[in-house]
Design a protein around this motif. Structure first.
Motif, PDB file in Angstrom:
ATOM      1  N   TYR A  10       3.333   4.215 -13.662  1.00 22.84           N
ATOM      2  CA  TYR A  10       3.376   3.611 -12.277  1.00 22.84           C
ATOM      3  C   TYR A  10       1.834   2.707 -13.135  1.00 22.84           C
ATOM      4  CZ  TYR A  10       4.758   7.546  -9.303  1.00 22.84           C
ATOM      5  OH  TYR A  10       5.354   7.999  -8.530  1.00 22.84           O
ATOM      6  N   ARG A  11       1.227   2.856 -13.501  1.00 23.37           N
ATOM      7  CA  ARG A  11      -0.098   1.866 -14.482  1.00 23.37           C
ATOM      8  C   ARG A  11       0.539   0.478 -14.889  1.00 23.37           C
ATOM      9  NH1 ARG A  11      -2.883   6.562 -15.627  1.00 23.37           N
ATOM     10  NH2 ARG A  11      -2.601   7.064 -17.241  1.00 23.37           N
ATOM     11  N   ASN A  12       1.718   1.045 -15.779  1.00 20.74           N
ATOM     12  CA  ASN A  12       2.423   0.009 -16.329  1.00 20.74           C
ATOM     13  C   ASN A  12       3.608  -0.404 -15.412  1.00 20.74           C
ATOM     14  OD1 ASN A  12       1.589   0.769 -18.586  1.00 20.74           O
ATOM     15  ND2 ASN A  12       3.137   1.621 -19.272  1.00 20.74           N
ATOM     16  N   GLY A  13       3.727   0.043 -14.210  1.00 24.42           N
ATOM     17  CA  GLY A  13       4.438  -0.663 -13.423  1.00 24.42           C
ATOM     18  C   GLY A  13       3.909  -2.043 -12.647  1.00 24.42           C
ATOM     19  N   ARG A  14       2.038  -1.250 -12.187  1.00 26.63           N
ATOM     20  CA  ARG A  14       1.367  -1.854 -10.846  1.00 26.63           C
ATOM     21  C   ARG A  14       0.556  -3.424 -11.827  1.00 26.63           C
ATOM     22  NH1 ARG A  14      -1.510   3.089  -8.114  1.00 26.63           N
ATOM     23  NH2 ARG A  14      -0.114   3.331  -6.741  1.00 26.63           N
ATOM     24  N   ALA A  15       0.840  -3.077 -12.989  1.00 35.37           N
ATOM     25  CA  ALA A  15       0.167  -4.123 -14.020  1.00 35.37           C
ATOM     26  C   ALA A  15       1.735  -5.105 -14.226  1.00 35.37           C
ATOM     27  CB  ALA A  15      -0.510  -3.574 -15.697  1.00 35.37           C
TER      28      ALA A  15
ATOM     29  N   VAL B  43      -5.299  -2.018  -4.258  1.00 34.50           N
ATOM     30  CA  VAL B  43      -4.227  -1.179  -3.707  1.00 34.50           C
ATOM     31  C   VAL B  43      -4.063  -0.831  -5.552  1.00 34.50           C
ATOM     32  CG1 VAL B  43      -1.476  -0.594  -3.325  1.00 34.50           C
ATOM     33  CG2 VAL B  43      -3.587  -1.284  -2.186  1.00 34.50           C
ATOM     34  N   LEU B  44      -3.489  -2.474  -6.476  1.00 34.09           N
ATOM     35  CA  LEU B  44      -2.464  -1.962  -6.946  1.00 34.09           C
ATOM     36  C   LEU B  44      -3.004  -1.520  -8.726  1.00 34.09           C
ATOM     37  CD1 LEU B  44      -0.798  -5.745  -7.440  1.00 34.09           C
ATOM     38  CD2 LEU B  44       0.340  -3.134  -7.319  1.00 34.09           C
ATOM     39  N   ALA B  45      -4.095  -1.779  -8.159  1.00 29.46           N
ATOM     40  CA  ALA B  45      -5.242  -1.230  -9.386  1.00 29.46           C
ATOM     41  C   ALA B  45      -5.575   0.983  -8.856  1.00 29.46           C
ATOM     42  CB  ALA B  45      -6.735  -1.720  -9.074  1.00 29.46           C
ATOM     43  N   GLY B  46      -4.942   0.563  -7.553  1.00 34.38           N
ATOM     44  CA  GLY B  46      -5.085   2.400  -7.436  1.00 34.38           C
ATOM     45  C   GLY B  46      -6.704   2.340  -7.100  1.00 34.38           C
ATOM     46  N   ARG B  47      -6.953   1.905  -6.323  1.00 36.13           N
ATOM     47  CA  ARG B  47      -8.481   1.542  -5.691  1.00 36.13           C
ATOM     48  C   ARG B  47      -8.646   2.276  -4.283  1.00 36.13           C
ATOM     49  NH1 ARG B  47     -11.861  -1.253  -8.970  1.00 36.13           N
ATOM     50  NH2 ARG B  47     -11.993  -0.242 -11.057  1.00 36.13           N
ATOM     51  N   ALA B  87       6.426   1.303  -6.354  1.00 41.45           N
ATOM     52  CA  ALA B  87       6.985  -0.155  -6.771  1.00 41.45           C
ATOM     53  C   ALA B  87       6.800   0.509  -4.723  1.00 41.45           C
ATOM     54  CB  ALA B  87       7.919  -0.643  -6.609  1.00 41.45           C
ATOM     55  N   ALA B  88       7.906   0.200  -4.010  1.00 40.48           N
ATOM     56  CA  ALA B  88       8.249   0.189  -2.210  1.00 40.48           C
ATOM     57  C   ALA B  88       7.049   1.049  -2.098  1.00 40.48           C
ATOM     58  CB  ALA B  88       9.539   0.018  -1.586  1.00 40.48           C
ATOM     59  N   LEU B  89       5.719   2.144  -2.143  1.00 43.79           N
ATOM     60  CA  LEU B  89       6.193   2.427  -1.704  1.00 43.79           C
ATOM     61  C   LEU B  89       4.353   1.633  -1.570  1.00 43.79           C
ATOM     62  CD1 LEU B  89       5.287   6.207  -2.299  1.00 43.79           C
ATOM     63  CD2 LEU B  89       5.946   4.983   0.255  1.00 43.79           C
ATOM     64  N   ALA B 157       9.691  -8.056  -5.494  1.00 42.82           N
ATOM     65  CA  ALA B 157      11.288  -8.001  -5.085  1.00 42.82           C
ATOM     66  C   ALA B 157      12.605  -8.670  -6.113  1.00 42.82           C
ATOM     67  CB  ALA B 157      11.956  -7.932  -3.503  1.00 42.82           C
ATOM     68  N   VAL B 158      11.919  -9.819  -6.187  1.00 40.49           N
ATOM     69  CA  VAL B 158      12.661  -9.797  -7.628  1.00 40.49           C
ATOM     70  C   VAL B 158      11.909  -9.241  -8.748  1.00 40.49           C
ATOM     71  CG1 VAL B 158      12.285 -12.164  -9.260  1.00 40.49           C
ATOM     72  CG2 VAL B 158      12.288 -12.826  -6.901  1.00 40.49           C
ATOM     73  N   ILE B 159      11.084  -8.992  -9.218  1.00 39.88           N
ATOM     74  CA  ILE B 159      10.676  -8.023 -10.786  1.00 39.88           C
ATOM     75  C   ILE B 159      11.357  -6.716 -11.088  1.00 39.88           C
ATOM     76  CG2 ILE B 159       8.771  -6.868 -11.603  1.00 39.88           C
ATOM     77  CD1 ILE B 159       8.054 -10.169 -11.967  1.00 39.88           C
ATOM     78  N   GLY B 160      11.575  -5.976  -9.101  1.00 43.97           N
ATOM     79  CA  GLY B 160      11.527  -5.076  -8.971  1.00 43.97           C
ATOM     80  C   GLY B 160      12.847  -4.759  -9.229  1.00 43.97           C
ATOM     81  N   GLY B 161      13.752  -6.238  -8.730  1.00 40.69           N
ATOM     82  CA  GLY B 161      15.306  -6.375  -9.160  1.00 40.69           C
ATOM     83  C   GLY B 161      15.734  -6.539  -9.865  1.00 40.69           C
ATOM     84  N   LEU B 162      14.911  -7.455 -11.099  1.00 39.97           N
ATOM     85  CA  LEU B 162      15.182  -7.262 -12.280  1.00 39.97           C
ATOM     86  C   LEU B 162      15.219  -5.932 -13.156  1.00 39.97           C
ATOM     87  CD1 LEU B 162      13.143 -10.754 -13.031  1.00 39.97           C
ATOM     88  CD2 LEU B 162      15.731 -10.670 -13.085  1.00 39.97           C
ATOM     89  N   VAL B 163      14.100  -5.547 -12.951  1.00 34.06           N
ATOM     90  CA  VAL B 163      13.540  -4.242 -13.697  1.00 34.06           C
ATOM     91  C   VAL B 163      15.124  -2.874 -13.546  1.00 34.06           C
ATOM     92  CG1 VAL B 163      12.458  -1.964 -14.055  1.00 34.06           C
ATOM     93  CG2 VAL B 163      10.987  -3.842 -13.673  1.00 34.06           C
ATOM     94  N   TRP B 164      15.912  -3.167 -12.266  1.00 33.99           N
ATOM     95  CA  TRP B 164      16.255  -2.421 -11.659  1.00 33.99           C
ATOM     96  C   TRP B 164      17.721  -2.795 -11.853  1.00 33.99           C
ATOM     97  CZ3 TRP B 164      17.801   1.852  -9.278  1.00 33.99           C
ATOM     98  CH2 TRP B 164      17.021   2.555  -7.915  1.00 33.99           C
ATOM     99  N   LEU B 165      18.268  -3.755 -12.414  1.00 34.96           N
ATOM    100  CA  LEU B 165      19.381  -4.347 -12.632  1.00 34.96           C
ATOM    101  C   LEU B 165      18.874  -4.090 -14.667  1.00 34.96           C
ATOM    102  CD1 LEU B 165      21.844  -6.142 -13.331  1.00 34.96           C
ATOM    103  CD2 LEU B 165      19.935  -8.156 -13.863  1.00 34.96           C
ATOM    104  N   GLY B 166      17.704  -4.239 -15.303  1.00 35.40           N
ATOM    105  CA  GLY B 166      18.318  -3.775 -17.190  1.00 35.40           C
ATOM    106  C   GLY B 166      18.388  -1.647 -17.139  1.00 35.40           C
ATOM    107  N   GLY B 167      17.226  -1.496 -15.816  1.00 34.90           N
ATOM    108  CA  GLY B 167      17.770  -0.038 -15.810  1.00 34.90           C
ATOM    109  C   GLY B 167      19.020   0.351 -15.665  1.00 34.90           C
ATOM    110  N   SER B 168      19.430  -0.573 -14.802  1.00 34.19           N
ATOM    111  CA  SER B 168      20.420   0.154 -14.536  1.00 34.19           C
ATOM    112  C   SER B 168      21.612   0.052 -15.507  1.00 34.19           C
ATOM    113  CB  SER B 168      21.270  -0.499 -13.298  1.00 34.19           C
ATOM    114  OG  SER B 168      20.497   0.406 -11.878  1.00 34.19           O
TER     115      SER B 168
END
Lengths: 57, 549
Positions: A10-15, B43-47, B87-89, B157-168
Motif C-alpha cells: 500500500y505504501r509503495n502504491g501510494r508513493a 490521504v496518500l500519506a495515511g494521515r 487505490a480506488a478507495l 487512472a493512467v498509473i493504475g491502468g499501466l500497473v493493471w496491464l503489466g500485472g495482468s
C-alpha cells in the motif's frame, strides 16, 4: 505488523501515485515556464494593479 | 438619488470591482488547487484517520469487487494488491476530503454572514462592488480544487491502468507457466485419502494465526495461491507473512492440503509427476501379489539405474517392507487387503544428477522435472463386484492408467477344460470366486456413470498366476506377446469382454504375470509383474531405466 497497519505494498502504491502527481506538477511547471505562461500572468497582474488594462482597453 | 448612486459606482466598478474579481479568481484557483493537493498528500500519506482501508479481513468478507472462479471458494485472508482496490478507495477519500472542505468553506462563510447584525449585513450588501470578491474567491477555489482533483483522478487512472496491464501480463505468464508445467509433467496433486485430483492444493501459511472471533478459524489456509489481485509474485497473508504466489514455488516451501478433505498431501504433490495406477479385479485374482512383485521390481529397477527412491509415508514404507519380505521368501502370505479402506502405496522417484556431461544432466533435469510420485491403489476384490462399494472407489476416476487382474483359474472355460486333469494345480491356485466379467463390468460401469471418459485411459490386462498355469501342459507354451495373451483369453470364452475393454479404453495391452516365482522378478522380462507397470509408466512418460523398446 499490527492489525491497523497497512502493508508495504500500500505504501509503495501510494508513493508511486504521489511520485506521478509530483512529476506531473513539475512537468506542468516546466512546460508553462518554457511557454512563458508565468511571465504572462505576472504582466497581467501588473496591468491590473496599475489599471493599465483600463487605459489600453 | 438612484441615478447618482449608479453614476457613483460606475468608476468603482471599473477601478475596484473588476480588479478585485480578477485577483479573487486567481487567488481562489491557486488556493483551491493548493488545498486539494495538500489534502491528497495527507490521504496518500495515511494521515486521514477516517480514510477507508481495504484490509485482509475485508477481503475475506468479500469486499473485493471481483468474482471468484467458483462460488463455493471464499477469498483467502490476505492483503490485496494496492491497485486492486485500495487505490480506488484512496481516490474516493481524496474526492470526499476536498468536497467536504469545499462545502465547509461555503457553509462557514454563509453562516458568518447570517450571524452578523442587520447593520453589518446592510453595509456588506451596499458595498457589493467590493464584497463580490468573496463569492468569486469561493467559486474559484471550488473550481481550482475540482481541476486538481480531476488531474489526480486522471493521473491515478493512467498509473493504475499501466500497473493493471503489466500485472495482468505477469499473472497470465506465471499462471500459464504453472499450468504448462502441470500439463507437461502431468503433476496434478492427488489426495491420499479421498483421491481427489487437483491442480490447485490448499497451502498453509507458516505464520502466527491467533484465534480471531467472528472469522474463519482456519484463516491460515490459502485456497487459491495463484497470482492475482492478492499479489502477482508474492502475497501477504493476513498475519503479515509473505508467501510465494504459484503452485510451483509454493510446493516444497509450504505444506499442501487436499482442497476437499484438507488432509495433508504428499511432499512434492502438485509439481512432481503424479502417476496413479489402480489395480482392480475380482477377489483372489492376485492383485496384491501383482502389486507386491511389481512394486518391489519397480523400486529395484529405479535403484539399479541410480534413481533415488523412497516411500512417501509410513504406511507405504511398512507395506513395501512386507512386500520385500514376501519377494525375498522370508514371508509366504501377504496380509489380505482391508475391504473398508482402499490402500494407496506411494513411491517417490527422484531425479538423477549423475549425468556424465552437462548436457546429459540438463536432459535428466528436464525429463525428470521435480521427480515422480507413483501411486499403486489396492482395494479388496469383493468390492469390485459390488455396485455400491465400487461407487466409493474414486481413485479409479483420476487414474490415466489402470491394471485389470484376471485370475485364469476363475475363467469358466479354463475350469471346465483343465480342472478334471489338474485338480492339484487348481487347489493350489485358490481361484477367484467372482466372475471376471462382473468385476470388470460393475467397476467400469460405475466409473463411466460418474462421467469419467475411459476412452482416454490405458488399460493393462494382467493374467495372473502364470507360474501355476504353465504347470498345465496345454498352457505352458503361452506366448509373451500381448496378442498371444489376448488370443488365449479369447479362446477361453472372454472374447465379448475383450471387445468391451477395447471399446471402453483408449489402449489395451495384455500381459501374463507369474508373481510367486522369484526367477520371474526382474526388470522388463516378459511374465514379470513389473511388465504391465513398466508399460503404463512408459505411457505416462516415466522411464526408470534405458528404453528397451
Amino acid at each position: 505488523m499490527t492489525r491497523t497497519d497497512v502493508p508495504p505494498s500500500y505504501r509503495n502504491g501510494r508513493a508511486l501515485i504521489a511520485a506521478a502527481l509530483t512529476s506531473a506538477l513539475i512537468g506542468c511547471g516546466l512546460w508553462s515556464a518554457t511557454a512563458g505562461i508565468p511571465t504572462d500572468i505576472l504582466a497581467w497582474c501588473e496591468r491590473i494593479a496599475t489599471l493599465g488594462w483600463f487605459w489600453t482597453w | 438619488v438612484t441615478i447618482l448612486y449608479v453614476i457613483g459606482w460606475v468608476p468603482a466598478l471599473i477601478f475596484v470591482t473588476l480588479p478585485i474579481i480578477a485577483i479573487a479568481t486567481l487567488a481562489g484557483l491557486c488556493a483551491g488547487g493548493g488545498a486539494s493537493a495538500v489534502l491528497a498528500a495527507r490521504v496518500l500519506a495515511g494521515r486521514v484517520p477516517e480514510a477507508i482501508v481495504l484490509t485482509d479481513g475485508g477481503v475475506a468478507a468479500g469486499a473485493l469487487p471481483y468474482r471468484l472462479r467458483t462460488r463455493s471458494v471464499r477469498w483467502d485472508r490476505a492483503w490485496p494488491h494496492y491497485f486492486a482496490g485500495q487505490a480506488a478507495l484512496d481516490l474516493i477519500d481524496i474526492v470526499r476530503a476536498v468536497d467536504g472542505r469545499s462545502r465547509r468553506m461555503w457553509r462557514s462563510t454563509i453562516d458568518y454572514l447570517r450571524t452578523r447584525d442587520d447593520r453589518v449585513r446592510r453595509a456588506i450588501r451596499l458595498s457589493w462592488p467590493v464584497t463580490i470578491g468573496i463569492p468569486v474567491f469561493l467559486a474559484a477555489a471550488t473550481v481550482g480544487a475540482a481541476i486538481v482533483v480531476a488531474g489526480i483522478v486522471v493521473i491515478s487512472a493512467v498509473i493504475g491502468g499501466l500497473v493493471w496491464l503489466g500485472g495482468s501480463i505477469a499473472v497470465i505468464a506465471v499462471r500459464g507457466t504453472d499450468r504448462m508445467w502441470q500439463l507437461f509433467y502431468r503433476s496434478e496433486a492427488s489426495c491420499p485419502i479421498c483421491f481427489q485430483v487437483t491442480p490447485l492444493p490448499v497451502f498453509i501459511c507458516p505464520g502466527d494465526h491467533p484465534d480471531d472471533p467472528g472469522t474463519d478459524p482456519r484463516w491460515n489456509l490459502h485456497r487459491d495461491l495463484r497470482p492475482g489481485v492478492l499479489g502477482v509474485f508474492r502475497r501477504r497473508c493476513g498475519c503479515g507473512q509473505r508467501l510465494p504466489t504459484s503452485v510451483r514455488r509454493a510446493v516444497g516451501r509450504l505444506p499442501g492440503l487436499c482442497p476437499v478433505c484438507l488432509i495433508a498431501l504428499r511432499s512434492g504433490a502438485g509439481v512432481a509427476r503424479d502417476v496413479r495406477i489402480p489395480v482392480f479385479g475380482a477377489k483372489s485374482a492376485g492383485k496384491t501379489h501383482l502389486i507386491a512383485y511389481g512394486l518391489v521390481s519397480m523400486v529395484g529397477v529405479a535403484q539399479a539405474n541410480g534413481l533415488p527412491v523412497a516411500a512417501t509415508d509410513l504406511r507405504s514404507l511398512n507395506r513395501l517392507q512386507d512386500f520385500r519380505s514376501v519377494v525375498d521368501g522370508r514371508e509366504r502370505i501377504l496380509q489380505v487387503t482391508s475391504r473398508a479402506q482402499p490402500e494407496a502405496l506411494t513411491i517417490e522417484i527422484g531425479v538423477p544428477t549423475d549425468g556424465a556431461t552437462r548436457r546429459r544432466r540438463l536432459r535428466q533435469r528436464v525429463e525428470g522435472g521435480r521427480g515422480t510420485l507413483v501411486h499403486l491403489f489396492d482395494a479388496a476384490g469383493e468390492a469390485y463386484a459390488d455396485r455400491e462399494a465400487s461407487a466409493s472407489f474414486r481413485f479409479l476416476d483420476g487414474a490415466r492408467t489402470l491394471v485389470f487382474a484376471i485370475d485364469p483359474f476363475s475363467i469358466p472355460a479354463v475350469r471346465d477344460r483343465y480342472r478334471p486333469g489338474h485338480l492339484d494345480v487348481f487347489d493350489e491356485a485358490y481361484a477367484a470366486s467372482d466372475s471376471v466379467e462382473d468385476s470388470f463390468d460393475v467397476t467400469i460401469h460405475e466409473v463411466r456413470r460418474r462421467g469419467v471418459q475411459t476412452s482416454q485411459k490405458q488399460l493393462a490386462v494382467a493374467v495372473t498366476k502364470f507360474d501355476l498355469l504353465r504347470k498345465i501342459p496345454e498352457c505352458a507354451n503361452l506366448g509373451h506377446q500381448s496378442g498371444d495373451v489376448r488370443a488365449w483369453l479369447a479362446f477361453h470364452g472372454l472374447e465379448p469382454l475383450l471387445f468391451r475393454m477395447e471399446a471402453h479404453f483408449g489402449t489395451v495391452r495384455f500381459f501374463h504375470t507369474g508373481v510367486t516365482d522369484r526367477l520371474m522378478l526382474g526388470p522388463a522380462r516378459p511374465g514379470t509383474a513389473y511388465a504391465p507397470l513398466e508399460w503404463l509408466l512408459h505411457t505416462d512418460r516415466v522411464r526408470l531405466g534405458p528404453d528397451r523398446r
